[in-house]
Design a protein around this motif. Structure first.
Motif, PDB file in Angstrom:
ATOM      1  N   GLY A  84     -24.217  44.563  -2.353  1.00 14.57           N
ATOM      2  CA  GLY A  84     -24.922  44.334  -1.013  1.00 14.57           C
ATOM      3  C   GLY A  84     -25.816  43.196  -1.533  1.00 14.57           C
ATOM      4  N   VAL A  85     -25.994  42.416  -1.648  1.00 13.81           N
ATOM      5  CA  VAL A  85     -26.709  41.348  -2.007  1.00 13.81           C
ATOM      6  C   VAL A  85     -25.861  39.925  -1.208  1.00 13.81           C
ATOM      7  N   LEU A  86     -24.433  39.733  -1.254  1.00 17.83           N
ATOM      8  CA  LEU A  86     -24.078  38.684  -0.753  1.00 17.83           C
ATOM      9  C   LEU A  86     -23.101  38.633   0.883  1.00 17.83           C
ATOM     10  N   PRO A  87     -23.379  37.876   1.545  1.00 17.82           N
ATOM     11  CA  PRO A  87     -23.001  37.930   2.964  1.00 17.82           C
ATOM     12  C   PRO A  87     -20.945  37.992   3.246  1.00 17.82           C
ATOM     13  N   GLU A  88     -21.136  38.367   4.177  1.00 16.87           N
ATOM     14  CA  GLU A  88     -20.122  38.809   4.310  1.00 16.87           C
ATOM     15  C   GLU A  88     -18.486  37.187   4.940  1.00 16.87           C
ATOM     16  N   VAL A  89     -18.526  36.116   3.218  1.00 23.40           N
ATOM     17  CA  VAL A  89     -18.098  35.186   4.577  1.00 23.40           C
ATOM     18  C   VAL A  89     -16.804  34.992   3.142  1.00 23.40           C
ATOM     19  N   PRO A  90     -15.645  33.663   3.588  1.00 26.25           N
ATOM     20  CA  PRO A  90     -14.623  33.519   3.033  1.00 26.25           C
ATOM     21  C   PRO A  90     -15.318  33.683   1.632  1.00 26.25           C
ATOM     22  N   THR A  91     -14.691  34.200   0.273  1.00 32.24           N
ATOM     23  CA  THR A  91     -14.340  34.862  -0.983  1.00 32.24           C
ATOM     24  C   THR A  91     -13.435  33.993  -1.883  1.00 32.24           C
ATOM     25  N   VAL A  92     -12.947  33.562  -2.755  1.00 36.52           N
ATOM     26  CA  VAL A  92     -12.129  33.702  -3.471  1.00 36.52           C
ATOM     27  C   VAL A  92     -12.446  34.090  -4.497  1.00 36.52           C
ATOM     28  N   VAL A  93     -11.796  35.273  -5.263  1.00 37.18           N
ATOM     29  CA  VAL A  93     -12.111  35.650  -6.318  1.00 37.18           C
ATOM     30  C   VAL A  93     -10.495  35.889  -7.611  1.00 37.18           C
TER      31      VAL A  93
END
Length: 325
Positions: A84-93
């Protein structure tokens, strides 16, 4: 690129941050401040528990991340606390190949899955593989399957990691061999040593993470990383000995005589050998030569020995096993 990294001060995350900085990205490392490396790269830090990230919305908005790397999500709660805090941007997990049923089979001594394992192979049927184990730093609700599922609706690239080794490895994967070398031992008990367990050097894992940030075709995919070809564990041990430039005879003993730290050199019912075809074709990723990477890692670990020492009890345990050869 402005990259927010969750975790990022130890081992894999540490090298990912260093590589991001080296290529010119702006980096904000979000961590608790317990493991700040000395004389490290000049990146920005936000000291907070990820569960309290919502109290730092202004700092994150001011940084304006255009990408996220989550290096240390262990539970579903670790992910839901930050979504809920992070923007919806390219993400690697960063995930683990312990999500596969083959991992459960390897631990249980049963063959549960054909190899090589690809991203469509059966996932682990039972949850929470570390529950009740009392592992330091690993919560009972550790579950990378939950982590992957929680990130999935964001279209994150999930990197499923093998056994990772290299500089700053807290598990010191090569140490069953290196501690005997440091002690001046000339013989070491081993089992059949035919386990095929995918491995990869931390440098190649970092390359995979950076590549996954840049390749939008990988969004929403799970991707195995690992060596392009994997030798049995006994050959890996021989590579370690050769890289150390010493003489250490690996002596075959009955499996029941093996010291606890060497049980993986027994004869397994299940291998954990993974295919990296998707990483090669989608990411264009290719790891370096494994033998060269082992040599690099061995040199670092010999130059940075642990505080633990070889004890009289260690000697007695080895000698007892060797007498059964």
């Amino acid at each position: 690129m402005r990259v927010l990294v969750l975790g990022g001060t130890t081992f894999i995350g540490r090298r990912v941050v260093e590589r991001l900085h080296e290529r010119g990205d702006q980096v904000l490392v979000v961590h608790r401040g317990h493991h700040d490396p000395a004389s490290w790269v000049p990146v920005a830090h936000l000291h907070t528990d990820r569960g309290e990230l919502s109290g730092h919305r202004d700092r994150i908005r001011d940084f304006g991340p255009t990408a996220v790397v989550d290096t240390y999500a262990l539970t579903r709660g670790d992910v839901t606390a930050v979504l809920g805090v992070l923007p919806e941007v390219p993400t690697v997990v960063l995930s683990s190949q312990d999500v596969y049923q083959a991992y459960a089979g390897m631990r249980a001594g049963r063959c549960e899955s054909p190899v090589p394992i690809d991203e469509q192979s059966e996932l682990r049927r039972d949850r929470y593989p570390c529950r009740g184990a009392g592992l330091a730093g690993v919560p009972d609700d550790y579950e990378k399957l939950d982590v992957e599922q929680a990130w999935s609706h964001r279209g994150a690239v999930v990197l499923r990691l093998p056994m990772v080794y290299g500089p700053h490895d807290p598990q010191r994967r090569e140490d069953p061999v290196l501690r005997r070398i440091r002690a001046g031992r000339d013989r070491m008990p081993v089992g059949a040593g035919n386990l095929l367990w995918a491995r990869c050097h931390v440098e190649d894992i970092a390359t995979g993470a950076l590549t996954a940030l840049d390749v939008r075709e990988a969004d929403g995919l799970a991707v195995n990383l690992g060596e392009a070809s994997t030798v049995p564990i006994i050959d890996w041990f021989h590579q370690i000995v050769h890289a150390a430039g010493v003489s250490l005879d690996l002596v075959r003993v009955p499996e029941q005589a093996l010291p606890d730290e060497l049980v993986l050199t027994g004869a397994p019912a299940q291998h954990l050998l993974t295919s990296v075809h998707r990483a090669q074709t989608v990411l264009g990723w290719a790891p370096a030569d494994p033998e060269e990477r082992v040599a690099e890692s061995v040199r670092w670990h010999l130059a940075h020995p642990p505080r633990s020492v070889w004890t009289d009890e260690d000697k007695r345990t080895d000698e007892s096993a060797l007498r059964t050869a």
